[in-house]
Design a protein around this motif. Structure first.
Motif, PDB file in Angstrom:
ATOM      1  N   PHE A   9       0.841  -1.200   0.000  1.00 19.23           N
ATOM      2  CA  PHE A   9       0.000   0.000   0.000  1.00 19.23           C
ATOM      3  C   PHE A   9       0.873   1.245   0.000  1.00 19.23           C
ATOM      4  CE2 PHE A   9      -2.803   3.276   1.390  1.00 19.23           C
ATOM      5  CZ  PHE A   9      -4.110   2.850   1.241  1.00 19.23           C
ATOM      6  N   LEU A  10       0.819   1.992  -1.101  1.00 18.36           N
ATOM      7  CA  LEU A  10       1.516   3.265  -1.196  1.00 18.36           C
ATOM      8  C   LEU A  10       0.553   4.384  -0.817  1.00 18.36           C
ATOM      9  CD1 LEU A  10       4.047   4.899  -2.096  1.00 18.36           C
ATOM     10  CD2 LEU A  10       3.019   4.977  -4.382  1.00 18.36           C
ATOM     11  N   GLN A  11       1.032   5.308  -0.001  1.00 16.89           N
ATOM     12  CA  GLN A  11       0.188   6.409   0.457  1.00 16.89           C
ATOM     13  C   GLN A  11      -0.413   7.189  -0.721  1.00 16.89           C
ATOM     14  OE1 GLN A  11      -1.952   7.690   2.290  1.00 16.89           O
ATOM     15  NE2 GLN A  11      -0.756   8.330   4.076  1.00 16.89           N
ATOM     16  N   ALA A  12      -1.631   7.683  -0.513  1.00 12.86           N
ATOM     17  CA  ALA A  12      -2.324   8.540  -1.484  1.00 12.86           C
ATOM     18  C   ALA A  12      -2.362   7.891  -2.863  1.00 12.86           C
ATOM     19  CB  ALA A  12      -1.668   9.924  -1.549  1.00 12.86           C
ATOM     20  N   VAL A  31      -0.991  -5.221   5.886  1.00  8.52           N
ATOM     21  CA  VAL A  31      -0.649  -4.076   5.057  1.00  8.52           C
ATOM     22  C   VAL A  31       0.851  -3.818   5.153  1.00  8.52           C
ATOM     23  CG1 VAL A  31      -0.940  -1.592   4.708  1.00  8.52           C
ATOM     24  CG2 VAL A  31      -2.912  -3.015   5.297  1.00  8.52           C
ATOM     25  N   ILE A  32       1.508  -3.765   4.009  1.00  9.76           N
ATOM     26  CA  ILE A  32       2.897  -3.315   3.945  1.00  9.76           C
ATOM     27  C   ILE A  32       2.838  -1.912   3.358  1.00  9.76           C
ATOM     28  CG2 ILE A  32       5.199  -3.711   3.008  1.00  9.76           C
ATOM     29  CD1 ILE A  32       2.738  -6.575   3.118  1.00  9.76           C
ATOM     30  N   PHE A  33       3.017  -0.921   4.224  1.00 15.17           N
ATOM     31  CA  PHE A  33       2.737   0.479   3.884  1.00 15.17           C
ATOM     32  C   PHE A  33       4.012   1.252   3.599  1.00 15.17           C
ATOM     33  CE2 PHE A  33       2.427   4.906   5.206  1.00 15.17           C
ATOM     34  CZ  PHE A  33       1.294   5.338   4.527  1.00 15.17           C
ATOM     35  N   GLU A  44      13.322   1.557  -2.237  1.00 16.40           N
ATOM     36  CA  GLU A  44      13.366   0.338  -1.424  1.00 16.40           C
ATOM     37  C   GLU A  44      11.989  -0.317  -1.326  1.00 16.40           C
ATOM     38  OE1 GLU A  44      13.366   3.926   1.458  1.00 16.40           O
ATOM     39  OE2 GLU A  44      14.286   3.344  -0.470  1.00 16.40           O
ATOM     40  N   PHE A  45      10.931   0.491  -1.376  1.00 17.16           N
ATOM     41  CA  PHE A  45       9.582  -0.071  -1.354  1.00 17.16           C
ATOM     42  C   PHE A  45       9.281  -0.757  -2.683  1.00 17.16           C
ATOM     43  CE2 PHE A  45       4.862   0.402  -1.753  1.00 17.16           C
ATOM     44  CZ  PHE A  45       4.515  -0.399  -0.680  1.00 17.16           C
ATOM     45  N   LYS A  46       9.676  -0.149  -3.785  1.00 21.43           N
ATOM     46  CA  LYS A  46       9.478  -0.754  -5.093  1.00 21.43           C
ATOM     47  C   LYS A  46      10.195  -2.098  -5.185  1.00 21.43           C
ATOM     48  CE  LYS A  46       8.696   3.324  -7.958  1.00 21.43           C
ATOM     49  NZ  LYS A  46       9.116   4.031  -9.197  1.00 21.43           N
ATOM     50  N   GLU A  47      11.367  -2.181  -4.583  1.00 19.95           N
ATOM     51  CA  GLU A  47      12.115  -3.440  -4.590  1.00 19.95           C
ATOM     52  C   GLU A  47      11.368  -4.523  -3.816  1.00 19.95           C
ATOM     53  OE1 GLU A  47      15.979  -2.594  -3.104  1.00 19.95           O
ATOM     54  OE2 GLU A  47      16.561  -1.368  -4.828  1.00 19.95           O
ATOM     55  N   LYS A  48      10.745  -4.136  -2.705  1.00 14.10           N
ATOM     56  CA  LYS A  48       9.959  -5.102  -1.937  1.00 14.10           C
ATOM     57  C   LYS A  48       8.772  -5.620  -2.740  1.00 14.10           C
ATOM     58  CE  LYS A  48      10.855  -3.218   2.699  1.00 14.10           C
ATOM     59  NZ  LYS A  48      10.214  -2.550   3.863  1.00 14.10           N
ATOM     60  N   VAL A  49       8.128  -4.703  -3.464  1.00 12.25           N
ATOM     61  CA  VAL A  49       6.955  -5.088  -4.257  1.00 12.25           C
ATOM     62  C   VAL A  49       7.354  -6.024  -5.385  1.00 12.25           C
ATOM     63  CG1 VAL A  49       5.137  -4.221  -5.778  1.00 12.25           C
ATOM     64  CG2 VAL A  49       5.720  -2.970  -3.682  1.00 12.25           C
ATOM     65  N   GLY A  50       8.489  -5.737  -6.038  1.00 13.02           N
ATOM     66  CA  GLY A  50       8.921  -6.546  -7.164  1.00 13.02           C
ATOM     67  C   GLY A  50       8.229  -6.133  -8.448  1.00 13.02           C
ATOM     68  N   GLY A  51       8.578  -6.793  -9.544  1.00 11.31           N
ATOM     69  CA  GLY A  51       7.980  -6.474 -10.838  1.00 11.31           C
ATOM     70  C   GLY A  51       8.252  -5.023 -11.213  1.00 11.31           C
ATOM     71  N   LEU A  52       7.190  -4.303 -11.593  1.00  8.83           N
ATOM     72  CA  LEU A  52       7.314  -2.889 -11.912  1.00  8.83           C
ATOM     73  C   LEU A  52       7.329  -2.009 -10.666  1.00  8.83           C
ATOM     74  CD1 LEU A  52       4.910  -2.636 -14.994  1.00  8.83           C
ATOM     75  CD2 LEU A  52       7.405  -2.482 -15.022  1.00  8.83           C
ATOM     76  N   SER A  55       2.006  -0.076  -6.813  1.00 13.87           N
ATOM     77  CA  SER A  55       1.007  -0.359  -5.786  1.00 13.87           C
ATOM     78  C   SER A  55      -0.357   0.095  -6.286  1.00 13.87           C
ATOM     79  CB  SER A  55       1.347   0.394  -4.495  1.00 13.87           C
ATOM     80  OG  SER A  55       2.582  -0.060  -3.980  1.00 13.87           O
ATOM     81  N   PRO A  56      -1.389  -0.676  -5.955  1.00 15.41           N
ATOM     82  CA  PRO A  56      -1.365  -1.829  -5.052  1.00 15.41           C
ATOM     83  C   PRO A  56      -0.832  -3.093  -5.726  1.00 15.41           C
ATOM     84  CG  PRO A  56      -3.567  -1.559  -5.947  1.00 15.41           C
ATOM     85  CD  PRO A  56      -2.762  -0.398  -6.447  1.00 15.41           C
ATOM     86  N   THR A  57      -0.204  -3.907  -4.915  1.00 15.16           N
ATOM     87  CA  THR A  57       0.107  -5.280  -5.271  1.00 15.16           C
ATOM     88  C   THR A  57      -0.461  -6.162  -4.166  1.00 15.16           C
ATOM     89  OG1 THR A  57       2.079  -4.812  -6.576  1.00 15.16           O
ATOM     90  CG2 THR A  57       1.947  -6.983  -5.548  1.00 15.16           C
ATOM     91  N   LEU A  58      -1.157  -7.209  -4.560  1.00 15.15           N
ATOM     92  CA  LEU A  58      -1.784  -8.124  -3.605  1.00 15.15           C
ATOM     93  C   LEU A  58      -1.115  -9.481  -3.704  1.00 15.15           C
ATOM     94  CD1 LEU A  58      -4.631  -8.234  -1.811  1.00 15.15           C
ATOM     95  CD2 LEU A  58      -5.181  -9.908  -3.577  1.00 15.15           C
TER      96      LEU A  58
END
Length: 219
Positions: A9-12, A31-33, A44-52, A55-58
């Motif tokens: 979950f990316l803010q806004a 929630v990983i915020f 660093e958040f994009k790296e956690k999400v992976g892919g492109l 957010s959101p990624t489920l």
């Protein structure tokens, strides 16, 4: 045992759509915020999400799903056994709902982001002149929404009950209004009433509380 569903979950951001539906379906999820940094997701958040890194990624067990509309449809098909928020496949009413699900991105956000990117990235010429030239599409979208709400005669986009049409479009419209993307000086009374009804929903309020969602944050 930790919930098997995780939401990045990316803010806004559009992430609120997914959290709202998860709450409406009474599903447990983690929630990983991340806040935004300089209006964007931190690396660093994009790296956690992976892919492109979007957010959101489920994550649901071994399945990773991206794109808010796609996630919404997956959650309904998997967990909304009574078809409360999205009618069953083959039901004509399903495609009325999905029309708004797709329009929320393909029309409303596309036109809104044209102005957003002009403000962010235009290097030469007048940003104000550019915005004046392209805001017509946003105004037409908002007028269309106002007309549809009037014709429906209810509080919701499709019929007399909340659906994923409302959950998807709510973010798009509130983003447009909060950022005044071509809308300065204009008001849509039925749209404002619809937004109020959306935000009175307990599932929406729970999603905001759980995630810390705040559209007033830069983005």
């Amino acid at each position: 045992m930790a919930p098997k569903i995780k939401l990045y979950f990316l803010q806004a951001s559009r992430s609120i759509r997914v959290s709202w539906l998860l709450e409406a379906l009474d599903l447990e999820y983690d929630v990983i915020f991340s806040p935004r940094v300089n209006k964007v997701a931190p690396a660093e958040f994009k790296e956690k999400v992976g892919g492109l890194g979007k957010s959101p990624t489920l994550i649901d067990g071994d399945l990773t799903i991206t794109e808010s509309g796609n996630i919404i449809e997956y959650l309904c098909d998997t967990y909304d056994k009574g078809h409360k928020y999205l009618p069953a496949s083959g039901d004509p009413k399903r495609y009325q709902v999905l029309q708004w699900v797709h329009a929320s991105e393909g029309i409303f956000m596309t036109h809104a982001l044209a102005i957003t990117y002009a403000r962010w990235f235009q290097k030469d010429g007048s940003v104000e002149t550019t915005e004046e030239g392209i805001k017509g599409n946003v105004l037409k979208d908002m007028d269309y929404l106002q007309d549809c709400l009037e014709k429906n005669g209810g509080n919701w986009l499709c019929g007399k009950n909340l659906s994923v049409a409302d959950m998807m479009l709510h973010f798009s419209v509130t983003f447009i209004l909060a950022r005044e993307l071509g809308t300065k000086g204009r008001q849509w009374s039925l749209v404002n009433h619809w937004i109020e009804d959306c935000e009175k929903e307990e599932s929406y309020k729970k999603a905001v509380e759980k995630t810390g969602y705040d559209l007033s944050q830069p983005g």
